[in-house]
Design an enzyme around this catalytic site. Structure first.
Site, short mmCIF file in Angstrom:
data_model
loop_
_atom_site.label_atom_id
_atom_site.label_comp_id
_atom_site.label_asym_id
_atom_site.label_seq_id
_atom_site.Cartn_x
_atom_site.Cartn_y
_atom_site.Cartn_z
N LEU A 192 -38.26 46.62 34.18
CA LEU A 192 -37.07 47.35 34.60
C LEU A 192 -37.42 48.83 34.48
O LEU A 192 -37.58 49.35 33.37
CB LEU A 192 -35.87 47.01 33.72
CG LEU A 192 -34.59 47.81 33.98
CD1 LEU A 192 -34.05 47.51 35.38
CD2 LEU A 192 -33.54 47.51 32.94
N SER A 193 -37.60 49.48 35.61
CA SER A 193 -38.01 50.88 35.60
C SER A 193 -36.94 51.73 34.92
O SER A 193 -35.78 51.34 34.78
CB SER A 193 -38.23 51.38 37.03
OG SER A 193 -39.26 50.67 37.65
N SER A 194 -37.35 52.91 34.50
CA SER A 194 -36.39 53.81 33.87
C SER A 194 -35.29 54.18 34.85
O SER A 194 -35.50 54.23 36.07
CB SER A 194 -37.09 55.08 33.37
OG SER A 194 -37.47 55.89 34.47
#
Length: 404
Positions: free
Chosen positions: A75-77
């Site tokens: 889950l990308s920032s």
């Protein structure tokens, strides 16, 4: 750090605080993206994770690792997701393809396209798509379509998309992405260029693509037919330092580089301000020719003074035919407004390669010290201008970068 199992009472406040932080960071610049981020319960896409980590604006969370421990899905920032959505400029009614499924980003896109739009998310890993489907359903985004497949070949049976948002690190742009994009569409892709990644917003430009914006980023690598393994030339006998090289790079001589390091080092200072290091890095890598690659050294060698700290996380290095090499450093200098860029060089031709590098530093500081000074073009293989373009060769085309 305490994990809160049921955060429904807290998440609206946490989301609002995250939106405020993202605005202050410049990641969110439009009300539409702010409203989308404020609406989607991010914690439902990483159940069991501490809320402090989930709602930290600049924190990514690993979803799955391979047997060697490398991340294969994350889950990308919220920071990079927001910036990419601003790059995409999604409006209600659009059809959007997301490549790389996690669920949360697709939900954000669903908020942006509204009830009249469509969102398709594709991932090669059925475990990831199953997880994304469950998370989307639990958050109320059943209308997002989740597909298992290798995105290298597009999404069979789907019409063209107004936007394609790629959330995995790509080494190239396959033909299917261009053909499945509408004539006025936009492709947002984290593209690997000579050892570094830039997330680029592309639009159609004649036979190829041209950038409208780009930014520094990092993503887990693409899997499937589009995956690419970078070559690392280990120079130190114990692999304590080396070069990260791309396809088409010269065959550097590891023995010659080791011998060059023994020579007394040469230090040169440019008299130019050191600023916007990510933009300078892109300039050096793309204007320095095939002999400019990335140098990496381990902490021990930096602590011993063998290499400057800039080599620890990777720095552009210019390598001559005889193995001499030069790389960028910096020092405090109030006369240039803060820090000054310079060069350390080793080898029999250290003076010459240092001078070449310093000339590039001065060129950058004189003509291009701003964000967005480059235009990144993509010319597909087989096009009428393919052989007239110099740039970074890829499997399906060539990346050409011009500086203005």
């Amino acid at each position: 750090m305490t994990t809160v199992r049921d955060s429904r009472d807290f998440s609206p406040q946490l989301r609002a605080a995250m939106v405020s932080e993202l605005r202050s960071m410049g990641a969110i610049t439009s009300d539409r993206v702010a409203q989308a981020v404020a609406a989607v319960p991010r914690h439902l896409f990483v159940p069991g994770q501490p809320l402090e980590a989930v709602y930290a604006a600049d924190h990514a969370l690993v979803i799955k690792r391979d047997p060697d421990g490398a991340a294969t899905s994350s889950l990308s920032s919220a920071h990079i997701q927001s910036v990419m959505l601003e790059q995409a400029e999604i409006v209600p009614g659009m059809r959007v393809l997301e490549i790389g499924s996690g669920g949360y980003n697709a939900a954000l896109i669903a908020e942006l396209v509204g009830e009249t739009g469509e969102v398709v998310s594709i991932d090669i890993d059925p475990e990831i798509t199953e997880r994304a489907r469950a998370c989307l359903d639990s958050a109320g985004y059943e209308r997002v379509k989740v597909v298992v497949g290798d995105a290298e070949h597009g999404v069979p049976g789907e019409d063209a998309f107004d936007r394609i948002v790629v959330t995995a690190g790509a080494w190239d742009i396959p033909p299917a992405w261009r053909t499945q994009l509408t004539a006025r569409g936009r492709l947002i892709v984290p593209l690997r260029l000579k050892g570094v990644t830039r997330t680029i917003a592309f639009e159609a430009d004649g036979e190829g693509l041209a950038s409208v914006s780009y930014l520094l980023s990092g993503f887990v690598p693409m899997q499937g037919d589009g995956q690419h393994h970078e070559r690392v030339l280990a120079v130190g006998d114990d692999e304590s330092w080396g070069l990260r090289v791309d396809e088409g790079a010269p065959d550097f001589d590891a023995a010659g580089l080791r011998a060059a390091l023994v020579h007394t080092r040469v230090e040169r200072w440019s008299g130019a301000a050191f600023d916007l290091p990510d933009e300078l890095e892109l300039f050096l890598l793309t204007r320095g020719g095939p002999h400019m690659v990335m140098l990496h050294a381990r902490q021990a060698l930096v602590e011993q003074g063998v290499f400057a700290p800039s080599a620890l996380r990777g720095v552009p290095v210019l390598v001559s035919d005889d193995g001499s090499f030069a790389y960028r450093i910096k020092r405090e200098n109030p006369d240039v407004g803060g820090f000054e860029s310079g060069v350390i060089a080793h080898g029999p031709a250290a003076g010459q390669v240092a001078d070449e590098y310093v000339d590039l530093l001065r060129h950058w500081a004189r003509d291009h010290p701003r964000r967005g000074a480059a235009t990144i073009g993509y010319i597909p293989t087989g096009g009428p201008t393919e052989h007239a373009v110099e740039g970074i060769p890829k499997r399906h085309g060539t990346v050409a970068i011009t500086w203005c």
